[in-house]
Design a protein around this motif. Structure first.
Motif, short mmCIF file in Angstrom:
data_model
loop_
_atom_site.label_atom_id
_atom_site.label_comp_id
_atom_site.label_asym_id
_atom_site.label_seq_id
_atom_site.Cartn_x
_atom_site.Cartn_y
_atom_site.Cartn_z
N ARG A 1 4.24 -23.67 -2.88
CA ARG A 1 3.09 -24.40 -2.08
C ARG A 1 3.09 -24.12 -0.61
NH1 ARG A 1 2.08 -30.53 -4.52
NH2 ARG A 1 2.62 -30.11 -6.61
N PHE A 2 4.23 -23.56 -0.07
CA PHE A 2 4.39 -23.24 1.25
C PHE A 2 4.41 -21.69 1.66
CE2 PHE A 2 5.23 -27.64 0.75
CZ PHE A 2 4.70 -28.37 1.80
N ALA A 3 4.44 -20.98 0.48
CA ALA A 3 4.63 -19.60 0.60
C ALA A 3 3.48 -18.55 1.09
CB ALA A 3 5.51 -19.10 -0.48
N ALA A 4 2.29 -19.29 1.29
CA ALA A 4 1.09 -18.07 1.66
C ALA A 4 1.41 -17.30 2.85
CB ALA A 4 -0.15 -19.24 1.76
N ASP A 5 1.97 -17.79 3.93
CA ASP A 5 2.34 -17.00 5.05
C ASP A 5 3.68 -17.17 5.57
OD1 ASP A 5 2.56 -19.76 5.69
OD2 ASP A 5 1.20 -19.78 7.50
N ARG A 6 4.50 -17.40 4.47
CA ARG A 6 5.99 -17.19 4.72
C ARG A 6 6.52 -16.86 3.80
NH1 ARG A 6 3.93 -21.78 7.45
NH2 ARG A 6 4.92 -22.07 9.45
N GLU A 7 7.80 -16.02 3.73
CA GLU A 7 8.49 -15.36 2.42
C GLU A 7 9.49 -16.57 2.48
OE1 GLU A 7 11.39 -12.06 0.66
OE2 GLU A 7 10.76 -11.96 2.83
N ILE A 8 9.54 -17.20 1.14
CA ILE A 8 10.62 -18.34 0.94
C ILE A 8 11.31 -17.77 -0.19
CG2 ILE A 8 10.97 -21.02 0.17
CD1 ILE A 8 8.37 -21.49 1.40
N VAL A 9 12.74 -17.99 0.02
CA VAL A 9 13.58 -17.19 -1.17
C VAL A 9 14.33 -18.54 -1.47
CG1 VAL A 9 15.42 -15.58 -1.63
CG2 VAL A 9 13.73 -15.04 0.10
N LEU A 10 14.42 -19.13 -2.64
CA LEU A 10 14.99 -20.24 -3.23
C LEU A 10 16.29 -19.55 -3.85
CD1 LEU A 10 15.17 -23.15 -3.71
CD2 LEU A 10 13.81 -22.47 -5.94
N CYS A 11 17.47 -20.35 -3.43
CA CYS A 11 18.75 -20.19 -4.04
C CYS A 11 19.33 -21.47 -4.42
CB CYS A 11 19.70 -19.36 -3.26
SG CYS A 11 19.17 -17.95 -2.23
N VAL A 12 19.59 -21.55 -5.91
CA VAL A 12 20.13 -22.74 -6.34
C VAL A 12 21.45 -22.43 -6.62
CG1 VAL A 12 19.82 -24.71 -7.93
CG2 VAL A 12 17.58 -23.56 -6.96
N TRP A 13 22.37 -22.76 -5.68
CA TRP A 13 23.80 -22.48 -5.89
C TRP A 13 24.83 -23.95 -6.10
CZ3 TRP A 13 24.15 -19.01 -1.09
CH2 TRP A 13 23.54 -17.91 -1.48
N ASP A 14 25.77 -23.83 -6.58
CA ASP A 14 26.89 -24.73 -6.62
C ASP A 14 27.22 -25.08 -5.18
OD1 ASP A 14 26.82 -24.87 -9.39
OD2 ASP A 14 28.58 -23.61 -9.75
N ALA A 15 27.41 -26.45 -4.82
CA ALA A 15 27.47 -26.82 -3.49
C ALA A 15 28.96 -26.13 -2.78
CB ALA A 15 27.70 -28.42 -3.64
N GLN A 16 29.94 -25.99 -3.63
CA GLN A 16 31.20 -25.43 -3.11
C GLN A 16 31.01 -23.98 -2.81
OE1 GLN A 16 30.82 -26.44 -6.34
NE2 GLN A 16 32.02 -25.68 -7.87
N SER A 17 30.01 -23.31 -3.10
CA SER A 17 29.97 -22.18 -2.87
C SER A 17 29.07 -21.74 -1.37
CB SER A 17 28.86 -21.23 -3.97
OG SER A 17 27.73 -21.54 -3.86
#
Length: 216
Positions: free
Chosen positions: A156-172
């Motif tokens: 929803r907020f990526a129209a004028d920004r590049e948003i790279v989502l990374c879903v990672w384990d917390a310990q990493s």
């Protein structure tokens, strides 16, 4: 154009409020680092390794809820030195609409949306690249649903920004552990429970503490 690294963690459970053992709040917290922050990542790794050298077993990384008082003190000291931007949003579950209380996925997504929409335009400008590094949840079904909720809000907020989502384990990721510690301290403050590090180590970097559904 800038690169912003937004490390996010959640707190509380998705259970219906009023049941013994179920949390009053569900919330998100974020630690934001701008640009190259490799030295601060190294400092977090060095602290974890040094704690192991002194006999503190940390196979799953640092976690404020489970760590000892002495370990917490060292982690909070490092966070205070690093001074990342910190933000937190807590949804009071007893004030939620009944339809939300019964649907865990909605609660998770609303919490993430309430948090992310307030922060994204404060820390970035059109043309920037945002790396959103969010902690995974613990069960396979929750990981799948949570990932979709995170992706949908980011889109929803990526129209004028590049948003790279990374879903990672917390310990990493050191940044996720910073977010965890800041959430732990902020929740204790919000619930009027003692936390000797909040005023000195977290509050000076806490740019927002949002409770859009009020407090318990």
């Amino acid at each position: 154009m800038a690169e912003i690294y937004m490390y996010a963690d959640e707190t509380g459970d998705l259970g219906v409020p009023g049941i013994p053992g179920v949390s009053r709040y569900f919330g998100f917290g974020m630690a934001v680092f701008r640009g190259d922050h490799g030295e601060r990542i190294w400092q977090g790794l060095r602290l974890r390794c040094d704690l192991e050298r002194r006999g503190v077993n940390l196979p799953k990384g640092l976690h404020a809820k489970n760590d000892s008082q002495s370990t917490r003190s060292e982690v909070f000291d490092l966070i205070g030195q690093q001074r990342p931007r910190l933000d937190a949003t807590f949804l009071c579950k007893t004030n939620a609409h009944p339809s939300v209380r019964e649907r865990q996925q909605w609660l998770y997504k609303l919490a993430w949306y309430s948090h992310f929409r307030q922060i994204v335009c404060q820390v970035s400008a059109p043309g920037d690249t945002l790396y959103v590094i969010a902690a995974t949840l613990t069960t396979s079904r929750k990981i799948m649903n949570a990932s979709e909720a995170l992706k949908d809000v980011c889109r929803r907020f990526a129209a004028d920004r590049e948003i790279v989502l990374c879903v990672w384990d917390a310990q990493s990721a050191w940044g996720i552990q910073v977010a965890d510690y800041s959430l732990w301290a902020t929740q204790r403050f919000l619930e009027e429970r003692p936390c000797k590090w909040f005023e000195s180590h977290i509050k000076p970097q806490l740019c927002s503490l949002l409770t859009p559904w009020g407090t318990a």
